[in-house]
Design an enzyme around this catalytic site. Structure first.
Site, PDB file in Angstrom:
ATOM      1  N   GLU A  19     -14.680 -13.367   3.363  1.00 50.08           N
ATOM      2  CA  GLU A  19     -14.722 -14.221   2.164  1.00 50.08           C
ATOM      3  C   GLU A  19     -14.029 -15.560   2.413  1.00 50.08           C
ATOM      4  O   GLU A  19     -14.490 -16.604   1.932  1.00 50.08           O
ATOM      5  CB  GLU A  19     -14.054 -13.526   0.972  1.00 50.08           C
ATOM      6  CG  GLU A  19     -14.751 -12.262   0.488  1.00 50.08           C
ATOM      7  CD  GLU A  19     -16.089 -12.499  -0.179  1.00 50.08           C
ATOM      8  OE1 GLU A  19     -16.480 -13.665  -0.349  1.00 50.08           O
ATOM      9  OE2 GLU A  19     -16.732 -11.499  -0.538  1.00 50.08           O
ATOM     10  N   TYR A  69     -27.431  -5.137   2.539  1.00 47.84           N
ATOM     11  CA  TYR A  69     -26.022  -5.274   2.145  1.00 47.84           C
ATOM     12  C   TYR A  69     -25.859  -4.968   0.661  1.00 47.84           C
ATOM     13  O   TYR A  69     -24.946  -4.240   0.257  1.00 47.84           O
ATOM     14  CB  TYR A  69     -25.542  -6.696   2.458  1.00 47.84           C
ATOM     15  CG  TYR A  69     -24.223  -7.055   1.828  1.00 47.84           C
ATOM     16  CD1 TYR A  69     -23.028  -6.503   2.289  1.00 47.84           C
ATOM     17  CD2 TYR A  69     -24.174  -7.945   0.753  1.00 47.84           C
ATOM     18  CE1 TYR A  69     -21.817  -6.823   1.694  1.00 47.84           C
ATOM     19  CE2 TYR A  69     -22.964  -8.274   0.152  1.00 47.84           C
ATOM     20  CZ  TYR A  69     -21.790  -7.709   0.634  1.00 47.84           C
ATOM     21  OH  TYR A  69     -20.600  -8.029   0.035  1.00 47.84           O
ATOM     22  N   TRP A 113     -23.039 -16.766   1.494  1.00 48.23           N
ATOM     23  CA  TRP A 113     -22.658 -15.443   1.966  1.00 48.23           C
ATOM     24  C   TRP A 113     -23.616 -14.940   3.038  1.00 48.23           C
ATOM     25  O   TRP A 113     -23.209 -14.259   3.988  1.00 48.23           O
ATOM     26  CB  TRP A 113     -22.593 -14.477   0.784  1.00 48.23           C
ATOM     27  CG  TRP A 113     -22.141 -13.097   1.131  1.00 48.23           C
ATOM     28  CD1 TRP A 113     -22.805 -11.936   0.900  1.00 48.23           C
ATOM     29  CD2 TRP A 113     -20.897 -12.699   1.749  1.00 48.23           C
ATOM     30  NE1 TRP A 113     -22.070 -10.858   1.333  1.00 48.23           N
ATOM     31  CE2 TRP A 113     -20.901 -11.301   1.860  1.00 48.23           C
ATOM     32  CE3 TRP A 113     -19.792 -13.415   2.218  1.00 48.23           C
ATOM     33  CZ2 TRP A 113     -19.837 -10.589   2.420  1.00 48.23           C
ATOM     34  CZ3 TRP A 113     -18.728 -12.708   2.779  1.00 48.23           C
ATOM     35  CH2 TRP A 113     -18.760 -11.310   2.880  1.00 48.23           C
TER      36      TRP A 113
END
Length: 201
Positions: free
Chosen positions: A41, A19, A49
């Site tokens: 988010e 990522y 995350w």
């Protein structure tokens, strides 16, 4: 072969590194991808995350490939179906916020022509190039994320506190917060000349 130097926050996890190498900090100008990151988010609030990344494909499946037009029209039955989906984060407030945020998202599109034009306006339509030496010292919020968060809330968005919004700005390349020693810092910086299109596919 010399190992690439990456930002410290992603090292040691293959999914995180992938990522980081391909997406994080790359300027995103199309509304569909901006909305996807906004959804992810908001679900990340209070979580890590990497937790969200591991469930990303489940979120994509559950939320109709992040189609905000469909999401804005979700029925109560669909919301209950989502709350029973073990593959995503089953937080009632966040699920309902995603539906109402989709509707608010389209209102912004109507006003500005695209959500991209609206949100990139907060950085004068140019990625901000920061000088982060150690990711642990990067600020969790900035005056810009404060302003954007406040404006989004005024427009009816939920789960868009300044910390969430700054993470969104980092992810979508509104700011380049790669560590300056990271191999992606210069690569992402070179993308700053790419100008936005219409904001919609």
């Amino acid at each position: 072969m010399e190992k690439k130097k990456r930002c410290g926050w992603c090292e040691g996890d293959d999914l995180y590194e992938l990522y980081h190498d391909r997406e994080w900090g790359v300027p995103v100008y199309d509304d569909e991808n901006i909305f996807e990151f906004l959804v992810l988010e908001t679900f990340q609030a209070g979580l890590s995350w990497i937790t969200i990344l591991r469930k990303r494909e489940n979120f994509r499946r559950a939320f109709d490939d992040f189609d905000y037009r469909k999401i804005a029209g979700y029925s109560e039955d669909k919301i209950q179906e989502l709350l029973g989906d073990a593959g995503i984060i089953r937080n009632k407030l966040k699920v309902r916020a995603t539906v109402s945020n989709a509707a608010a998202f389209m209102k912004v599109q109507e006003e500005f022509g695209s959500f991209s034009k609206y949100i990139w306006g907060f950085v004068n339509h140019e990625p901000k190039q920061n000088q982060v030496v150690n990711y642990k010292e990067a600020p969790p919020t900035t005056p810009t994320s404060d302003r954007l968060s406040k404006d989004l809330k005024k427009r009816g968005f939920k789960f868009v506190g300044s910390t969430v919004i700054y993470a969104h700005m980092q992810a979508t390349g509104m700011v380049n917060d790669h560590e300056i020693s990271c191999f992606r810092y210069d690569e992402v910086q070179s993308l700053q000349g790419i100008k936005p299109g219409k904001g919609n596919r």
